[in-house]
Motif scaffolding. Sequence first.
Motif, PDB file in Angstrom:
ATOM      1  N   VAL A 112      22.859 -40.863 -32.748  1.00  0.00           N
ATOM      2  CA  VAL A 112      24.028 -40.404 -32.012  1.00  0.00           C
ATOM      3  C   VAL A 112      23.723 -40.281 -30.524  1.00  0.00           C
ATOM      4  O   VAL A 112      24.503 -40.708 -29.669  1.00  0.00           O
ATOM      5  CB  VAL A 112      24.529 -39.063 -32.588  1.00  0.00           C
ATOM      6  CG1 VAL A 112      25.612 -38.467 -31.696  1.00  0.00           C
ATOM      7  CG2 VAL A 112      25.064 -39.255 -33.991  1.00  0.00           C
ATOM      8  N   ALA A 113      22.581 -39.684 -30.174  1.00  0.00           N
ATOM      9  CA  ALA A 113      22.237 -39.490 -28.758  1.00  0.00           C
ATOM     10  C   ALA A 113      22.107 -40.826 -28.038  1.00  0.00           C
ATOM     11  O   ALA A 113      22.608 -40.999 -26.910  1.00  0.00           O
ATOM     12  CB  ALA A 113      20.948 -38.689 -28.643  1.00  0.00           C
ATOM     13  N   ALA A 114      21.448 -41.794 -28.664  1.00  0.00           N
ATOM     14  CA  ALA A 114      21.304 -43.112 -28.037  1.00  0.00           C
ATOM     15  C   ALA A 114      22.656 -43.804 -27.909  1.00  0.00           C
ATOM     16  O   ALA A 114      22.923 -44.492 -26.915  1.00  0.00           O
ATOM     17  CB  ALA A 114      20.345 -43.975 -28.851  1.00  0.00           C
ATOM     18  N   ALA A 115      23.535 -43.624 -28.899  1.00  0.00           N
ATOM     19  CA  ALA A 115      24.863 -44.242 -28.836  1.00  0.00           C
ATOM     20  C   ALA A 115      25.683 -43.670 -27.693  1.00  0.00           C
ATOM     21  O   ALA A 115      26.420 -44.409 -27.016  1.00  0.00           O
ATOM     22  CB  ALA A 115      25.587 -44.048 -30.171  1.00  0.00           C
ATOM     23  N   SER A 133      32.015 -35.431 -23.509  1.00  0.00           N
ATOM     24  CA  SER A 133      31.130 -35.802 -24.614  1.00  0.00           C
ATOM     25  C   SER A 133      30.449 -34.556 -25.140  1.00  0.00           C
ATOM     26  O   SER A 133      30.188 -33.612 -24.380  1.00  0.00           O
ATOM     27  CB  SER A 133      30.085 -36.830 -24.161  1.00  0.00           C
ATOM     28  OG  SER A 133      29.191 -36.250 -23.225  1.00  0.00           O
ATOM     29  N   ASN A 134      30.171 -34.536 -26.431  1.00  0.00           N
ATOM     30  CA  ASN A 134      29.445 -33.422 -27.039  1.00  0.00           C
ATOM     31  C   ASN A 134      28.810 -33.877 -28.339  1.00  0.00           C
ATOM     32  O   ASN A 134      29.262 -34.839 -28.976  1.00  0.00           O
ATOM     33  CB  ASN A 134      30.374 -32.220 -27.285  1.00  0.00           C
ATOM     34  CG  ASN A 134      31.483 -32.545 -28.274  1.00  0.00           C
ATOM     35  OD1 ASN A 134      32.123 -33.591 -28.167  1.00  0.00           O
ATOM     36  ND2 ASN A 134      31.719 -31.674 -29.238  1.00  0.00           N
ATOM     37  N   THR A 135      27.747 -33.183 -28.743  1.00  0.00           N
ATOM     38  CA  THR A 135      27.037 -33.457 -29.988  1.00  0.00           C
ATOM     39  C   THR A 135      26.806 -32.152 -30.729  1.00  0.00           C
ATOM     40  O   THR A 135      26.717 -31.085 -30.109  1.00  0.00           O
ATOM     41  CB  THR A 135      25.696 -34.146 -29.724  1.00  0.00           C
ATOM     42  OG1 THR A 135      24.887 -33.308 -28.891  1.00  0.00           O
ATOM     43  CG2 THR A 135      25.885 -35.498 -29.037  1.00  0.00           C
ATOM     44  N   GLY A 144      28.755 -36.573 -33.170  1.00  0.00           N
ATOM     45  CA  GLY A 144      29.051 -36.645 -31.739  1.00  0.00           C
ATOM     46  C   GLY A 144      30.479 -37.081 -31.486  1.00  0.00           C
ATOM     47  O   GLY A 144      31.164 -37.623 -32.362  1.00  0.00           O
ATOM     48  N   ASN A 145      30.913 -36.839 -30.252  1.00  0.00           N
ATOM     49  CA  ASN A 145      32.260 -37.218 -29.832  1.00  0.00           C
ATOM     50  C   ASN A 145      32.213 -37.518 -28.340  1.00  0.00           C
ATOM     51  O   ASN A 145      31.645 -36.740 -27.563  1.00  0.00           O
ATOM     52  CB  ASN A 145      33.247 -36.088 -30.126  1.00  0.00           C
ATOM     53  CG  ASN A 145      34.678 -36.520 -29.883  1.00  0.00           C
ATOM     54  OD1 ASN A 145      34.962 -37.710 -29.821  1.00  0.00           O
ATOM     55  ND2 ASN A 145      35.573 -35.567 -29.745  1.00  0.00           N
ATOM     56  N   ILE A 146      32.785 -38.643 -27.924  1.00  0.00           N
ATOM     57  CA  ILE A 146      32.789 -39.024 -26.505  1.00  0.00           C
ATOM     58  C   ILE A 146      34.125 -39.672 -26.176  1.00  0.00           C
ATOM     59  O   ILE A 146      34.661 -40.459 -26.964  1.00  0.00           O
ATOM     60  CB  ILE A 146      31.617 -39.976 -26.171  1.00  0.00           C
ATOM     61  CG1 ILE A 146      31.607 -40.315 -24.674  1.00  0.00           C
ATOM     62  CG2 ILE A 146      31.644 -41.226 -27.021  1.00  0.00           C
ATOM     63  CD1 ILE A 146      30.363 -41.047 -24.230  1.00  0.00           C
ATOM     64  N   SER A 147      34.681 -39.314 -25.007  1.00  0.00           N
ATOM     65  CA  SER A 147      35.939 -39.871 -24.518  1.00  0.00           C
ATOM     66  C   SER A 147      35.682 -40.550 -23.184  1.00  0.00           C
ATOM     67  O   SER A 147      35.035 -39.964 -22.308  1.00  0.00           O
ATOM     68  CB  SER A 147      36.997 -38.771 -24.359  1.00  0.00           C
ATOM     69  OG  SER A 147      37.220 -38.106 -25.587  1.00  0.00           O
ATOM     70  N   ARG A 249      34.442 -41.161 -32.094  1.00  0.00           N
ATOM     71  CA  ARG A 249      33.720 -40.183 -32.912  1.00  0.00           C
ATOM     72  C   ARG A 249      32.500 -40.865 -33.518  1.00  0.00           C
ATOM     73  O   ARG A 249      32.616 -41.971 -34.062  1.00  0.00           O
ATOM     74  CB  ARG A 249      34.629 -39.622 -34.009  1.00  0.00           C
ATOM     75  CG  ARG A 249      35.726 -38.721 -33.484  1.00  0.00           C
ATOM     76  CD  ARG A 249      36.544 -38.154 -34.625  1.00  0.00           C
ATOM     77  NE  ARG A 249      37.220 -39.195 -35.378  1.00  0.00           N
ATOM     78  CZ  ARG A 249      38.383 -39.721 -35.028  1.00  0.00           C
ATOM     79  NH1 ARG A 249      38.999 -39.314 -33.931  1.00  0.00           N
ATOM     80  NH2 ARG A 249      38.944 -40.666 -35.757  1.00  0.00           N
ATOM     81  N   LEU A 250      31.364 -40.194 -33.447  1.00  0.00           N
ATOM     82  CA  LEU A 250      30.096 -40.773 -33.876  1.00  0.00           C
ATOM     83  C   LEU A 250      29.530 -39.990 -35.051  1.00  0.00           C
ATOM     84  O   LEU A 250      29.574 -38.757 -35.069  1.00  0.00           O
ATOM     85  CB  LEU A 250      29.095 -40.783 -32.723  1.00  0.00           C
ATOM     86  CG  LEU A 250      29.538 -41.520 -31.447  1.00  0.00           C
ATOM     87  CD1 LEU A 250      28.538 -41.302 -30.340  1.00  0.00           C
ATOM     88  CD2 LEU A 250      29.722 -43.000 -31.731  1.00  0.00           C
ATOM     89  N   GLU A 251      28.956 -40.716 -36.004  1.00  0.00           N
ATOM     90  CA  GLU A 251      28.347 -40.110 -37.184  1.00  0.00           C
ATOM     91  C   GLU A 251      27.032 -40.820 -37.457  1.00  0.00           C
ATOM     92  O   GLU A 251      26.972 -42.046 -37.485  1.00  0.00           O
ATOM     93  CB  GLU A 251      29.290 -40.249 -38.385  1.00  0.00           C
ATOM     94  CG  GLU A 251      28.796 -39.576 -39.643  1.00  0.00           C
ATOM     95  CD  GLU A 251      29.790 -39.711 -40.782  1.00  0.00           C
ATOM     96  OE1 GLU A 251      29.431 -39.357 -41.912  1.00  0.00           O
ATOM     97  OE2 GLU A 251      30.920 -40.180 -40.523  1.00  0.00           O
ATOM     98  N   GLN A 252      25.982 -40.043 -37.605  1.00  0.00           N
ATOM     99  CA  GLN A 252      24.656 -40.623 -37.767  1.00  0.00           C
ATOM    100  C   GLN A 252      24.515 -41.233 -39.153  1.00  0.00           C
ATOM    101  O   GLN A 252      24.881 -40.625 -40.163  1.00  0.00           O
ATOM    102  CB  GLN A 252      23.583 -39.548 -37.551  1.00  0.00           C
ATOM    103  CG  GLN A 252      22.162 -40.094 -37.511  1.00  0.00           C
ATOM    104  CD  GLN A 252      21.197 -39.078 -36.969  1.00  0.00           C
ATOM    105  OE1 GLN A 252      21.317 -38.671 -35.824  1.00  0.00           O
ATOM    106  NE2 GLN A 252      20.259 -38.660 -37.787  1.00  0.00           N
TER     107      GLN A 252
END
Length: 392
Positions: A112-115, A133-135, A144-147, A249-252
């Motif tokens: 997630v952090a690298a993405a 952005s936040n994790t 994670g989530n990033i806009s 939205r990110l999911e490991q």
Amino acid sequence: MKKLIAGILVGLILVGTAACAAAPKSAPVPAPAPSPVPAPMPPESSGLFGGRDTVVVQTPPPVISLPPAPSPTPTPVPAPKAPVEVSQTGQPWEGDRMIIRTGDMSLVVTDVAAAIEQITRLAASYNGFVVSSNTWQERERMMGNISIRVDASSFDDAIRALRGLGVEVRQESTSGQDVTEEYVDLSSRLKNLEAAEAQLLKLMEQAGKVSDILEVQRELVKTRGEIEQTRGRMQYLEQSSSMSFIQVRLEQSKLTVEFSADSRNVKEGARVQFYPNISGGFSPYSFEWAFGDGDTSTDEMPSHAYRSDGTFTVSLKVTDDRGNKDTSTRSDYITVLPGWSAGNIAGGAWNGLVGFGRVIADIIIWLGIFSPVWIIIGFILYFAWWRRRKKA
């Protein structure tokens, strides 16, 4: 004499007619304007020889042959212009339409952090920026989530690039909102408000009473407030249409395995229920349980009975649909107590007696260690008693 003059005139007319017939034909030309013919002069005498007679003869004008006139060149007709779109307010506009485009995606990524770092660089490459952005961690799994906002002309390219960052795209949606008509209507309203403001300023200059000035001032403040609101809305539409918004939205994807049991201390022969706790990976999953006493199971939530007392180490190995594996092992996790028997009861009584004897022995040892202290205390108490008795 009269007959002679008439014969001469007839002869001249015949000669002129023959000459016109013999002339070559040419393109018709406009007839020249007739020139004025002088009126005939009256004769000076009536005799042919006795006096001077003057005769006026009209000769037809010569025919002039002209070259053919050139044919007229056709004038090109301009093509009709495309119709101009008109808003509901009657204000026309031309050019591209104003579209606000947004995207929403859910990706499964390896890290997630690298993405998030890759998406940040991606937004900058498309003349954009990160909005937020936040994790966070959820059951040993990173989320994670990033806009971001990117240039509207690069919206489709950005969506394709984001797809390539994920191991799996779980959800994707895009939408577009046409705000062209609203923007044109706001432009018309802004012009009307500015015109009204100019009229109010003129009225304020002409107002003579304080009440009139205050009334105009109130209307002017209200009008200026509406102008600022209209400009703010127009600016928002301009920025939103020029910079598209994308939320990801990110999911490991890393597989994490844990497990638990309904009881960790049981008696011999009692059954223990085990429960897996899986995060990440891709379903369906396969399970391999090892209970520490030689027995195994491939059930998702097995129930196992231990046939002998002791402590046992339990392990669980999980494999997901794509071959990812993870193993969780808990040492001395289950303690099994022996069941009821006469030997166990006797052994328990003997152990209790031995324990009591150990307590008595501990007390005697402690008294022996502190015996000098007891002797000194006893001597002091005896000496005090002896002196009191001697005084009596």
